[in-house]
Design an enzyme around this catalytic site. Sequence first.
Site, PDB file in Angstrom:
ATOM      1  N   HIS A  60      -4.359  -5.249   3.289  1.00 25.29           N
ATOM      2  CA  HIS A  60      -3.948  -5.949   2.071  1.00 25.29           C
ATOM      3  C   HIS A  60      -3.905  -5.004   0.876  1.00 25.29           C
ATOM      4  O   HIS A  60      -4.679  -4.059   0.799  1.00 25.29           O
ATOM      5  CB  HIS A  60      -4.924  -7.091   1.769  1.00 25.29           C
ATOM      6  CG  HIS A  60      -5.022  -8.092   2.874  1.00 25.29           C
ATOM      7  ND1 HIS A  60      -6.188  -8.746   3.174  1.00 25.29           N
ATOM      8  CD2 HIS A  60      -4.095  -8.555   3.758  1.00 25.29           C
ATOM      9  CE1 HIS A  60      -5.983  -9.577   4.192  1.00 25.29           C
ATOM     10  NE2 HIS A  60      -4.713  -9.467   4.566  1.00 25.29           N
ATOM     11  N   LYS A  70     -11.660  -3.199  -5.446  1.00 21.18           N
ATOM     12  CA  LYS A  70     -12.651  -3.966  -4.690  1.00 21.18           C
ATOM     13  C   LYS A  70     -13.881  -3.097  -4.443  1.00 21.18           C
ATOM     14  O   LYS A  70     -13.769  -1.891  -4.238  1.00 21.18           O
ATOM     15  CB  LYS A  70     -12.092  -4.386  -3.329  1.00 21.18           C
ATOM     16  CG  LYS A  70     -10.898  -5.291  -3.383  1.00 21.18           C
ATOM     17  CD  LYS A  70     -10.355  -5.546  -1.988  1.00 21.18           C
ATOM     18  CE  LYS A  70      -9.092  -6.390  -2.047  1.00 21.18           C
ATOM     19  NZ  LYS A  70      -8.450  -6.512  -0.750  1.00 21.18           N
ATOM     20  N   HIS A 117      -6.461  -2.172   2.148  1.00 24.51           N
ATOM     21  CA  HIS A 117      -7.796  -2.429   2.677  1.00 24.51           C
ATOM     22  C   HIS A 117      -7.727  -3.372   3.868  1.00 24.51           C
ATOM     23  O   HIS A 117      -6.968  -4.344   3.871  1.00 24.51           O
ATOM     24  CB  HIS A 117      -8.689  -3.044   1.590  1.00 24.51           C
ATOM     25  CG  HIS A 117     -10.027  -3.455   2.102  1.00 24.51           C
ATOM     26  ND1 HIS A 117     -10.411  -4.769   2.217  1.00 24.51           N
ATOM     27  CD2 HIS A 117     -11.057  -2.707   2.560  1.00 24.51           C
ATOM     28  CE1 HIS A 117     -11.641  -4.811   2.716  1.00 24.51           C
ATOM     29  NE2 HIS A 117     -12.050  -3.578   2.942  1.00 24.51           N
ATOM     30  N   TYR A 130     -16.910  -9.173  -1.437  1.00 24.19           N
ATOM     31  CA  TYR A 130     -16.015  -8.287  -2.173  1.00 24.19           C
ATOM     32  C   TYR A 130     -16.173  -8.609  -3.653  1.00 24.19           C
ATOM     33  O   TYR A 130     -15.969  -9.753  -4.053  1.00 24.19           O
ATOM     34  CB  TYR A 130     -14.544  -8.536  -1.881  1.00 24.19           C
ATOM     35  CG  TYR A 130     -14.092  -8.906  -0.493  1.00 24.19           C
ATOM     36  CD1 TYR A 130     -13.085  -8.183   0.103  1.00 24.19           C
ATOM     37  CD2 TYR A 130     -14.598 -10.014   0.188  1.00 24.19           C
ATOM     38  CE1 TYR A 130     -12.594  -8.537   1.352  1.00 24.19           C
ATOM     39  CE2 TYR A 130     -14.123 -10.366   1.433  1.00 24.19           C
ATOM     40  CZ  TYR A 130     -13.114  -9.622   2.010  1.00 24.19           C
ATOM     41  OH  TYR A 130     -12.623  -9.968   3.239  1.00 24.19           O
ATOM     42  N   GLU A 141       0.009 -10.429  -4.260  1.00 22.54           N
ATOM     43  CA  GLU A 141      -0.712  -9.973  -3.066  1.00 22.54           C
ATOM     44  C   GLU A 141       0.261  -9.691  -1.931  1.00 22.54           C
ATOM     45  O   GLU A 141       1.180 -10.476  -1.687  1.00 22.54           O
ATOM     46  CB  GLU A 141      -1.721 -11.034  -2.623  1.00 22.54           C
ATOM     47  CG  GLU A 141      -2.671 -11.486  -3.711  1.00 22.54           C
ATOM     48  CD  GLU A 141      -3.670 -10.428  -4.121  1.00 22.54           C
ATOM     49  OE1 GLU A 141      -4.059  -9.593  -3.276  1.00 22.54           O
ATOM     50  OE2 GLU A 141      -4.071 -10.429  -5.296  1.00 22.54           O
ATOM     51  N   ARG A 166      -0.665 -15.057   8.844  1.00 23.04           N
ATOM     52  CA  ARG A 166      -0.095 -14.257   7.751  1.00 23.04           C
ATOM     53  C   ARG A 166      -0.179 -12.764   8.071  1.00 23.04           C
ATOM     54  O   ARG A 166       0.798 -12.028   7.913  1.00 23.04           O
ATOM     55  CB  ARG A 166      -0.827 -14.569   6.449  1.00 23.04           C
ATOM     56  CG  ARG A 166      -0.364 -13.749   5.275  1.00 23.04           C
ATOM     57  CD  ARG A 166      -1.127 -14.134   3.999  1.00 23.04           C
ATOM     58  NE  ARG A 166      -0.836 -13.184   2.961  1.00 23.04           N
ATOM     59  CZ  ARG A 166      -1.733 -12.427   2.372  1.00 23.04           C
ATOM     60  NH1 ARG A 166      -3.005 -12.513   2.709  1.00 23.04           N
ATOM     61  NH2 ARG A 166      -1.397 -11.583   1.430  1.00 23.04           N
TER      62      ARG A 166
END
Length: 196
Positions: A60, A70, A117, A130, A141, A166
């Site tokens: 991601h 993050k 990540h 996170y 995103e 997804r």
Amino acid sequence: MDSLSIPGAWLHTPQIHADARGSFIEAFRAAEVAAATGHRMELAQVNCSVSVNGVLRGIHFADVPPGQAKYVMCVSGAILDVVVDLRVGSPTFLRWESVRLDEESRRGLYIAEGLGHAFLVLSEQATVTYLCSTPYTPSREHGVHAFDPTIGVEWPIRDTALLSERDAAQPTVKELMEAGALPVYSECQAFYASLR
């Protein structure tokens, strides 16, 4: 904090204070992150995921600016955490590095905006937290397929990995490059400088 081979990723190994009662650590110190990155990490959201063995989440990333930095910790169980440089024009473009995060070492991984990540659960179950610099915003995103051969992450399992619908449908790096959808290194550098 120790820098990884990918600029923008740092690993924090805390001192564990243990006695007969259990243990205590300072899991996150803003001053240490600021010393490593050159700026303070804005804290906008804290996420917590609980996953079973073999779950693979990612790869991601978010649009920069503002992106999403993050700070990732595995508070229970163990994961293989992976950082991928997705910043077009970066000297380490498409390089990936993996780090084991687990409940024994209590290490945390800082991942700058523009980096990809992902993680794979190695234990029977894992709880991952996170700390995020920006809130989740679906329109910004994105993801890259975790098994994209252009990146070539060496996951310890592949055929039995559990991906969300997804994540299983994410595009390849080539498709994202053709669409101009990957972060640009120079724009990321300018954004990092604006945070100082």
